[in-house]
Design a protein around this motif. Sequence first.
Motif, PDB file in Angstrom:
ATOM      1  N   ALA A  56       0.845  -1.201   0.000  1.00 31.80           N
ATOM      2  CA  ALA A  56       0.000   0.000   0.000  1.00 31.80           C
ATOM      3  C   ALA A  56       0.879   1.248   0.000  1.00 31.80           C
ATOM      4  CB  ALA A  56      -0.915  -0.015   1.215  1.00 31.80           C
ATOM      5  N   GLU A  57       1.939   1.213   0.850  1.00 26.21           N
ATOM      6  CA  GLU A  57       2.890   2.326   0.877  1.00 26.21           C
ATOM      7  C   GLU A  57       3.496   2.526  -0.495  1.00 26.21           C
ATOM      8  OE1 GLU A  57       3.010   4.120   3.423  1.00 26.21           O
ATOM      9  OE2 GLU A  57       1.872   2.673   4.632  1.00 26.21           O
ATOM     10  N   HIS A  58       3.881   1.394  -1.090  1.00 23.90           N
ATOM     11  CA  HIS A  58       4.537   1.434  -2.391  1.00 23.90           C
ATOM     12  C   HIS A  58       3.633   2.140  -3.405  1.00 23.90           C
ATOM     13  CE1 HIS A  58       7.463  -0.471  -5.277  1.00 23.90           C
ATOM     14  NE2 HIS A  58       6.515  -0.054  -6.114  1.00 23.90           N
ATOM     15  N   LEU A  59       2.349   1.740  -3.404  1.00 25.68           N
ATOM     16  CA  LEU A  59       1.407   2.344  -4.339  1.00 25.68           C
ATOM     17  C   LEU A  59       1.275   3.840  -4.071  1.00 25.68           C
ATOM     18  CD1 LEU A  59      -1.455  -0.274  -4.657  1.00 25.68           C
ATOM     19  CD2 LEU A  59       0.036   0.626  -6.470  1.00 25.68           C
ATOM     20  N   ALA A  60       1.227   4.183  -2.778  1.00 23.57           N
ATOM     21  CA  ALA A  60       1.077   5.600  -2.435  1.00 23.57           C
ATOM     22  C   ALA A  60       2.273   6.410  -2.945  1.00 23.57           C
ATOM     23  CB  ALA A  60       0.937   5.743  -0.928  1.00 23.57           C
ATOM     24  N   PHE A  61       3.490   5.860  -2.691  1.00 20.31           N
ATOM     25  CA  PHE A  61       4.703   6.540  -3.182  1.00 20.31           C
ATOM     26  C   PHE A  61       4.631   6.737  -4.681  1.00 20.31           C
ATOM     27  CE2 PHE A  61       7.039   4.958   0.697  1.00 20.31           C
ATOM     28  CZ  PHE A  61       7.378   6.197   1.161  1.00 20.31           C
ATOM     29  N   GLN A  62       4.263   5.650  -5.392  1.00 16.17           N
ATOM     30  CA  GLN A  62       4.251   5.701  -6.853  1.00 16.17           C
ATOM     31  C   GLN A  62       3.195   6.695  -7.350  1.00 16.17           C
ATOM     32  OE1 GLN A  62       6.483   3.828  -8.908  1.00 16.17           O
ATOM     33  NE2 GLN A  62       5.707   5.313 -10.372  1.00 16.17           N
ATOM     34  N   ALA A  63       2.040   6.684  -6.662  1.00 14.32           N
ATOM     35  CA  ALA A  63       0.971   7.586  -7.077  1.00 14.32           C
ATOM     36  C   ALA A  63       1.424   9.030  -6.889  1.00 14.32           C
ATOM     37  CB  ALA A  63      -0.290   7.296  -6.269  1.00 14.32           C
ATOM     38  N   GLU A  64       2.036   9.317  -5.758  1.00 21.01           N
ATOM     39  CA  GLU A  64       2.546  10.660  -5.509  1.00 21.01           C
ATOM     40  C   GLU A  64       3.506  11.084  -6.612  1.00 21.01           C
ATOM     41  OE1 GLU A  64       4.360  11.512  -1.709  1.00 21.01           O
ATOM     42  OE2 GLU A  64       2.620  10.567  -0.722  1.00 21.01           O
ATOM     43  N   GLU A  65       4.392  10.163  -6.954  1.00 21.43           N
ATOM     44  CA  GLU A  65       5.381  10.427  -7.997  1.00 21.43           C
ATOM     45  C   GLU A  65       4.662  10.745  -9.311  1.00 21.43           C
ATOM     46  OE1 GLU A  65       8.751  10.243  -7.959  1.00 21.43           O
ATOM     47  OE2 GLU A  65       9.272   9.994 -10.075  1.00 21.43           O
ATOM     48  N   ASN A  66       3.619   9.941  -9.590  1.00 19.67           N
ATOM     49  CA  ASN A  66       2.882  10.142 -10.836  1.00 19.67           C
ATOM     50  C   ASN A  66       2.177  11.507 -10.844  1.00 19.67           C
ATOM     51  OD1 ASN A  66       3.739   7.718 -11.697  1.00 19.67           O
ATOM     52  ND2 ASN A  66       1.780   6.630 -11.426  1.00 19.67           N
ATOM     53  N   VAL A  67       1.635  11.876  -9.653  1.00 20.73           N
ATOM     54  CA  VAL A  67       0.960  13.182  -9.566  1.00 20.73           C
ATOM     55  C   VAL A  67       1.981  14.301  -9.830  1.00 20.73           C
ATOM     56  CG1 VAL A  67      -0.177  14.791  -7.981  1.00 20.73           C
ATOM     57  CG2 VAL A  67      -0.882  12.398  -8.068  1.00 20.73           C
ATOM     58  N   ARG A  68       3.139  14.099  -9.227  1.00 24.51           N
ATOM     59  CA  ARG A  68       4.197  15.098  -9.454  1.00 24.51           C
ATOM     60  C   ARG A  68       4.534  15.213 -10.928  1.00 24.51           C
ATOM     61  NH1 ARG A  68       6.383  13.688  -4.549  1.00 24.51           N
ATOM     62  NH2 ARG A  68       7.815  12.154  -5.389  1.00 24.51           N
ATOM     63  N   ALA A  69       4.467  14.090 -11.636  1.00 19.74           N
ATOM     64  CA  ALA A  69       4.792  14.100 -13.054  1.00 19.74           C
ATOM     65  C   ALA A  69       3.650  14.715 -13.863  1.00 19.74           C
ATOM     66  CB  ALA A  69       5.057  12.667 -13.541  1.00 19.74           C
ATOM     67  N   GLY A  70       2.526  15.072 -13.186  1.00 21.53           N
ATOM     68  CA  GLY A  70       1.460  15.805 -13.852  1.00 21.53           C
ATOM     69  C   GLY A  70       0.229  15.008 -14.187  1.00 21.53           C
ATOM     70  N   MET A  71       0.061  13.831 -13.621  1.00 24.22           N
ATOM     71  CA  MET A  71      -1.139  13.055 -13.913  1.00 24.22           C
ATOM     72  C   MET A  71      -2.271  13.479 -12.983  1.00 24.22           C
ATOM     73  SD  MET A  71      -0.061   9.146 -14.452  1.00 24.22           S
ATOM     74  CE  MET A  71       1.440   8.706 -15.281  1.00 24.22           C
ATOM     75  N   PRO A  72      -3.519  13.353 -13.426  1.00 23.54           N
ATOM     76  CA  PRO A  72      -4.628  13.523 -12.496  1.00 23.54           C
ATOM     77  C   PRO A  72      -4.601  12.390 -11.469  1.00 23.54           C
ATOM     78  CG  PRO A  72      -5.446  12.906 -14.696  1.00 23.54           C
ATOM     79  CD  PRO A  72      -3.958  13.029 -14.795  1.00 23.54           C
ATOM     80  N   PRO A  73      -5.063  12.662 -10.246  1.00 20.05           N
ATOM     81  CA  PRO A  73      -4.899  11.673  -9.164  1.00 20.05           C
ATOM     82  C   PRO A  73      -5.430  10.277  -9.512  1.00 20.05           C
ATOM     83  CG  PRO A  73      -5.809  13.740  -8.326  1.00 20.05           C
ATOM     84  CD  PRO A  73      -5.705  13.893  -9.802  1.00 20.05           C
ATOM     85  N   ALA A  74      -6.605  10.212 -10.127  1.00 21.71           N
ATOM     86  CA  ALA A  74      -7.185   8.887 -10.419  1.00 21.71           C
ATOM     87  C   ALA A  74      -6.285   8.117 -11.371  1.00 21.71           C
ATOM     88  CB  ALA A  74      -8.579   9.051 -11.019  1.00 21.71           C
ATOM     89  N   GLU A  75      -5.834   8.821 -12.406  1.00 22.26           N
ATOM     90  CA  GLU A  75      -4.969   8.171 -13.395  1.00 22.26           C
ATOM     91  C   GLU A  75      -3.646   7.783 -12.745  1.00 22.26           C
ATOM     92  OE1 GLU A  75      -5.571   7.053 -16.149  1.00 22.26           O
ATOM     93  OE2 GLU A  75      -3.648   6.778 -17.173  1.00 22.26           O
ATOM     94  N   ALA A  76      -3.174   8.666 -11.844  1.00 24.32           N
ATOM     95  CA  ALA A  76      -1.905   8.397 -11.156  1.00 24.32           C
ATOM     96  C   ALA A  76      -2.006   7.089 -10.377  1.00 24.32           C
ATOM     97  CB  ALA A  76      -1.555   9.536 -10.209  1.00 24.32           C
ATOM     98  N   ARG A  77      -3.137   6.889  -9.682  1.00 23.14           N
ATOM     99  CA  ARG A  77      -3.298   5.645  -8.906  1.00 23.14           C
ATOM    100  C   ARG A  77      -3.380   4.442  -9.829  1.00 23.14           C
ATOM    101  NH1 ARG A  77      -6.182   8.747  -5.348  1.00 23.14           N
ATOM    102  NH2 ARG A  77      -8.188   8.348  -6.368  1.00 23.14           N
TER     103      ARG A  77
END
Lengths: 907, 115
Positions: free
Chosen positions: A29-50
């Motif tokens: 779960a942590e891993h997914l959260a880290f990755q999602a955060e990274e994706n958001v930083r890269a400019g994805m919308p949150p849903a897509e980032a997850r």
Amino acid sequence: MRFLRRFRIRLSNFVTRRSTDQRLQEELAEHLAFQAEENVRAGMPPAEARRQAALKLGPVEAIRERHHAEQSLPFFENLLFDLRYASRMVLKSPGFSAIAIGTMALGIGATTAIYSVIDATLLHPLPYPNPTELVRVQDDLPGVGAHGVGISIPEWRDLQSSGIFQSVALTGTGANVNLTGSEQPLRLSFKQVTPNYFAVLGADAQLGRTFDPSDTTPGYNLEVVISDGLWRKEFGADPQIVGRVLRLDNDAYRVVGVMPRGFRDQGSTSDEQNVDLWLGAGFSGLPFRPPQRDLRLASRAVIARLKPGLSIAAAQGHLDALVDSLKKQYPAEYPAQTAWTVRLIPLTETVVGSIRSSLILLFGAVGLVLLISCVNVANLLLARASGRGREIALRQALGAQRTRLIRQFLAESLLLFVLGGLAGVAILFSAQHFLLRLIPESLPHLNNISINWGVLVFAVAVSVVTGTVFGLAPAWLMSRFDLIGTLRQEGRGSSGSRERARARQILVISELALSLVLLIAAGLLLRSFWDLFKVQPGFNPNRVMAIQSWLPGPNDPSADIYRSATQEAVLVREILRRSRTLPGVEEAAAGDEAALPLGHSQPGRLPLLREGIEMKDNEAPVINSPIVSPEYFHLLSVPLLRGRLFNDQDLEDTPQVAVINQAAALTYWPNQDPLGKRVRLRLDSRDRRTGATPPWTTIIGVIADARTESLADAAIPQIYRSIYQRPAKDLAIFLRGQLDPGAISSQMRTQIQSIDPELPVFHGETLDDVLSTSLSVRRFSMEMVGFFAATALLLAGLGIYGTISYVVNEQRREIAIRLALGAQKATILKMVLRRGVSLAAAGTGLGIAGALVVSHLMSGLLYGVSPTDLPTFAGFTVVLTAVALAASYIPALRAMRLDPITTLHSE
Amino acid sequence: MKEKPDVLQGTLALMVLKTLDVLGPQHGWGIARRIEQISGDLLAVNQGTLYPLLLRLEHEGSIASEWGVSENKRRARFYRLTAAGRKQLQAETREWEQTAAIIARFFKVKAEDLP
């Protein structure tokens, strides 16, 4: 080291069932959260980032699987899982499980029972240290057809110094001795042994000592070692026994030691093993004749311990060289025509050699029963597979791997087999006292037969091996379901079933074949036994009883009140006179133990020297020589063919006379009239002491051959001498009449002891019992094999019934349609029966071939019946075919009576 | 229990150890991200392999783990190199360099160089 550490952690996780699954899930779960955060930083919308994060992570379940695999021991975990599932399946169909477990209990229980006998006799025959070093040394004179002629003192010394043996001991072959001094004179069995006897066996006393092996003082050593049994029975386990003096045959012997509880003497019968006393003797000097190379101690056995590391073959090689050089050195003592040889026989062989073939036969028979049980259970498993088609197909559809399914089914069959094995052993264990009574007493090591750890390991091993072997085929075939077909047909049948049907047919055919082999083997044994049982023994054992006594023979012959025939005649005549007054007694006769038909293990065999045929003692053929009173032949109804029998005028001081049987006449005086011919019988124990030349003995009569030595052997030469001319120590009194076996023994004891209170009276038994005992091992084999064969027949019947029922069940639809279309019921019946007949034909064909092989292997156990006996083969083939037909008839009947409407409706 | 002889698996363990050696204690995602970065995003670390591998290394005693708080205030499991792990890393680095050197020599050699 790292591997070990890992294994330890896994094992502890497995045992404590600790799971790090929770931790992993949190981590992921942590891993997914880290990755999602990274994706958001890269400019994805949150849903897509997850979504992207989850995609990158991959299938969580797979990660969990692998993580779990890393963490624990998946193999054992699956095994536990399989076993749990298997036990659920076993409980789910209790009827099926009970039949399978019961069948295996029978197969494994019976096999284990026979194995426990084999374990005690063939596998552990000698309870001594390093038993492979122990040998029996046997002197043979094959040139004159004499075997086991004993050894002479110089030959014994040659063996001692040959460098082949650690030690060589001479022993008597076992005899009786009277223990007097207590209330009732006791007959005990004793063995006279050289002082090194116990050293050769490697046994020591539990109390006191054995003989001092270095003491080879010539003559009798007045020391005695007693058995644990005698010590407990007669002396109440008296700890002060050492030093006590026992009166044995009127000589005073001092007890020097008590052998330990488990110690038993070597020998192949319980009689030979249950020796009560060992007396020490040096077999040279007084009272034995001076050592002479060609003077063999005929009733002595030689046992020896080989030098460590020397194989029997190598030792035999050295011995042959020694024999050759002795023959050259003493040509006069070893005439070429006697072909003197010395053989080494493993001591084991002398103990179990005679019953090995019977036991192997039994083990083979019980092995076949086991095989048939296994085949039957495999058959049952296959039958059930068709019922479980849907379940299996469903599980496959849900992704179960094939190897996983096979493991699963294997676990199930293993569980059934092991439960069956345990049940079999449990039954065996609770019934062992009853079963032990079935074993003939003449089997060696009867007392050692037990359900011990080795036997248990055997039972478990057999269960596991058979469970694996016979579980694999059904598991393999069960896992081969055609997925789509099965699901579409709703389990009505599947393409895999043809294969399973073939497998079942093969199983049933082999089952039928195996049972036929057993049936024929049992039949041949039954016929042999029956022929032996029905054989005309040449004497009439009906209403005859024999009761034994023993006349003491003190070491000093001049102290023996029964030294001469004249002295003994007084006693014998008085015993016979009093016997005739007992109620029911019509006739009475006396003889020695050798005259007791079939009731003695070692016949006394003496070299026979014929007048006019120049021969030295050691070149002469040996012959059985019983001693009897004149009434003996009439009492046993053995007819006189020529000449006369003994009469009351044949006494010690009249010329010695003898009666021979027809076989002796034909063997030693072919085409001549033996009447009036004269012979000398050498090496009788008394001659050996005195050194006197035995007198000439004249043949006065020829009697018909009687099978008094062996029921299986029609013509063994015998020469009879009169008890009034030749005294006997081992006395047997024969009585004929309407006797009460229970009362007569004590009446005889009273009569005999009122003449001489120091005489023991023992072993009162009817000749019918003696005869029946002599057949006991054969009867045991026959009964056991017969029982196994009946079991096999039953199992085979069940097997063919099950298979035909199954086939009928599968064809219900087809049969119903045929019936609906107007097929004759008889046609249906014929159709089903034909299947049964073809299976039976194939089975019996194979069975006959197998039986031919087996019957030739066991031809040594057969008597009076050829291994290819046509009536036996034909008879049992018919029996088996009949059973197969009967077993097919019931399902056939059911098929015939199908109601087409209901059947087609329900399908 | 049997691992497939997988080259990537072997090298992945080495990469994980080296990453922890260089960066100090790090959580799973951090390790994966770092490996991707260093490889120039040529390697995508399969998480299906990473977490079982971390568990194995922990069981072997090369790394240890504990819960901690990450730079962005999240609760995360941190892995760190143990003394045994450091020794193992050194040994494996030496082996790897040796292997790499041998392979490099094989690539360099031409037919005429051979006697």
